[in-house]
Design an enzyme around this catalytic site. Structure first.
Site, PDB file in Angstrom:
ATOM      1  N   TYR A 104       0.796  -1.230   0.000  1.00 53.62           N
ATOM      2  CA  TYR A 104       0.000   0.000   0.000  1.00 53.62           C
ATOM      3  C   TYR A 104       0.832   1.286   0.000  1.00 53.62           C
ATOM      4  CZ  TYR A 104      -3.750  -3.285   1.019  1.00 53.62           C
ATOM      5  OH  TYR A 104      -4.645  -4.323   0.944  1.00 53.62           O
ATOM      6  N   ASP A 155     -25.514  -0.370  -2.791  1.00 54.80           N
ATOM      7  CA  ASP A 155     -26.831   0.259  -2.866  1.00 54.80           C
ATOM      8  C   ASP A 155     -26.750   1.748  -2.536  1.00 54.80           C
ATOM      9  OD1 ASP A 155     -27.960  -2.140  -3.575  1.00 54.80           O
ATOM     10  OD2 ASP A 155     -28.813  -2.572  -1.602  1.00 54.80           O
ATOM     11  N   HIS A 189      -8.344   2.067  -5.780  1.00 57.11           N
ATOM     12  CA  HIS A 189      -7.584   1.151  -4.926  1.00 57.11           C
ATOM     13  C   HIS A 189      -6.106   1.445  -5.088  1.00 57.11           C
ATOM     14  CE1 HIS A 189     -11.127  -1.231  -4.114  1.00 57.11           C
ATOM     15  NE2 HIS A 189     -11.417  -1.146  -5.398  1.00 57.11           N
ATOM     16  N   LEU A 190      -5.406   1.425  -3.981  1.00 54.44           N
ATOM     17  CA  LEU A 190      -3.958   1.620  -4.034  1.00 54.44           C
ATOM     18  C   LEU A 190      -3.299   0.460  -4.780  1.00 54.44           C
ATOM     19  CD1 LEU A 190      -4.318   2.469  -0.414  1.00 54.44           C
ATOM     20  CD2 LEU A 190      -2.848   3.972  -1.733  1.00 54.44           C
ATOM     21  N   ARG A 207     -10.235 -10.851  -4.132  1.00 53.31           N
ATOM     22  CA  ARG A 207     -10.190  -9.403  -4.374  1.00 53.31           C
ATOM     23  C   ARG A 207     -10.538  -9.056  -5.823  1.00 53.31           C
ATOM     24  NH1 ARG A 207      -7.635  -7.453   0.346  1.00 53.31           N
ATOM     25  NH2 ARG A 207      -6.175  -8.977   1.160  1.00 53.31           N
TER      26      ARG A 207
HETATM   27  C1  DQA Z   1      -7.690  -1.846  -1.171  1.00 57.68           C
HETATM   28  C2  DQA Z   1      -7.782  -3.282  -1.737  1.00 57.68           C
HETATM   29  C3  DQA Z   1      -8.702  -4.139  -0.882  1.00 57.68           C
HETATM   30  O1  DQA Z   1      -8.756  -5.464  -1.406  1.00 57.68           O
HETATM   31  C4  DQA Z   1      -8.194  -4.212   0.533  1.00 57.68           C
HETATM   32  O2  DQA Z   1      -9.092  -4.947   1.335  1.00 57.68           O
HETATM   33  C5  DQA Z   1      -7.940  -2.869   1.112  1.00 57.68           C
HETATM   34  C6  DQA Z   1      -7.294  -1.855   0.291  1.00 57.68           C
HETATM   35  C7  DQA Z   1      -6.640  -1.003  -1.927  1.00 57.68           C
HETATM   36  O3  DQA Z   1      -6.705   0.212  -1.821  1.00 57.68           O
HETATM   37  O4  DQA Z   1      -5.774  -1.550  -2.602  1.00 57.68           O
HETATM   38  O5  DQA Z   1      -8.208  -2.616   2.288  1.00 57.68           O
HETATM   39  O6  DQA Z   1      -8.953  -1.228  -1.317  1.00 57.68           O
END
Ligand code: DQA
Length: 145
Positions: free
Chosen positions: A22, A86, A99-100, A110
């Site tokens: 991250y 929703d 998403h990072l 995921r």
């Molecule tokens: C996330 C990806 C998700 O799968 C994970 O649960 C996160 C971070 C990301 O920013 O990459 O908490 O949303």
């Protein structure tokens, strides 16, 4: 133009949480960068984070009253939350999912996002820059309307 940047669960730990996935920036540092970028794009940025599904839903509902659009990282709820999906549908303003990490390159669970189909678009895999790219795209989209 006013934009909500909404961060979901565990993102308060950014900088310390699995930095190899991250990145090393903290949530505050990311928010500061986004606020600065917003200034150059002519958008006022409000940043919020919650670890609670209901609080994220409340933030989305509230945004309906004051924001033109939302940049949203739903964290782990991306893959599980019909209620958040929703809420995104209900508010009727454009939401960009960010998403990072590159979620499609990670564990199978995921790969599926319940949120993406109801978003204006999605950016993932560029670290904190996913937020910056999502913000640019959203402002562009709103300027076109
Ligand atoms: C996330 C990806 C998700 O799968 C994970 O649960 C996160 C971070 C990301 O920013 O990459 O908490 O949303």
């Amino acid at each position: 133009m006013k934009i909500l940047v909404l961060h979901g669960p565990n993102l308060n730990l950014l900088g310390r949480r699995e930095p190899e996935i991250y990145g090393s920036l903290t949530l505050d540092e990311i928010n500061t960068r986004l606020t600065g970028l917003g200034e150059t794009l002519g958008a006022e940025i409000v940043c919020e984070q919650s670890n609670h599904e209901g609080a994220l839903i409340d933030a989305l509902h509230a945004a309906r009253e004051w924001a033109d659009g939302v940049v949203f990282n739903p964290g782990g709820y991306t893959h599980t939350s019909i209620a958040l999906r929703d809420a995104v549908t209900a508010i009727g303003i454009p939401v960009v999912e960010v998403h990072l990490s590159n979620v499609e390159a990670r564990e199978e669970f995921r790969h599926r996002s319940l949120i993406s189909p109801v978003c204006a678009g999605k950016v993932s895999g560029f670290g904190w820059r996913s937020y910056a790219l999502g913000l640019r795209a959203l402002v562009d989209l709103l300027n076109e309307v």
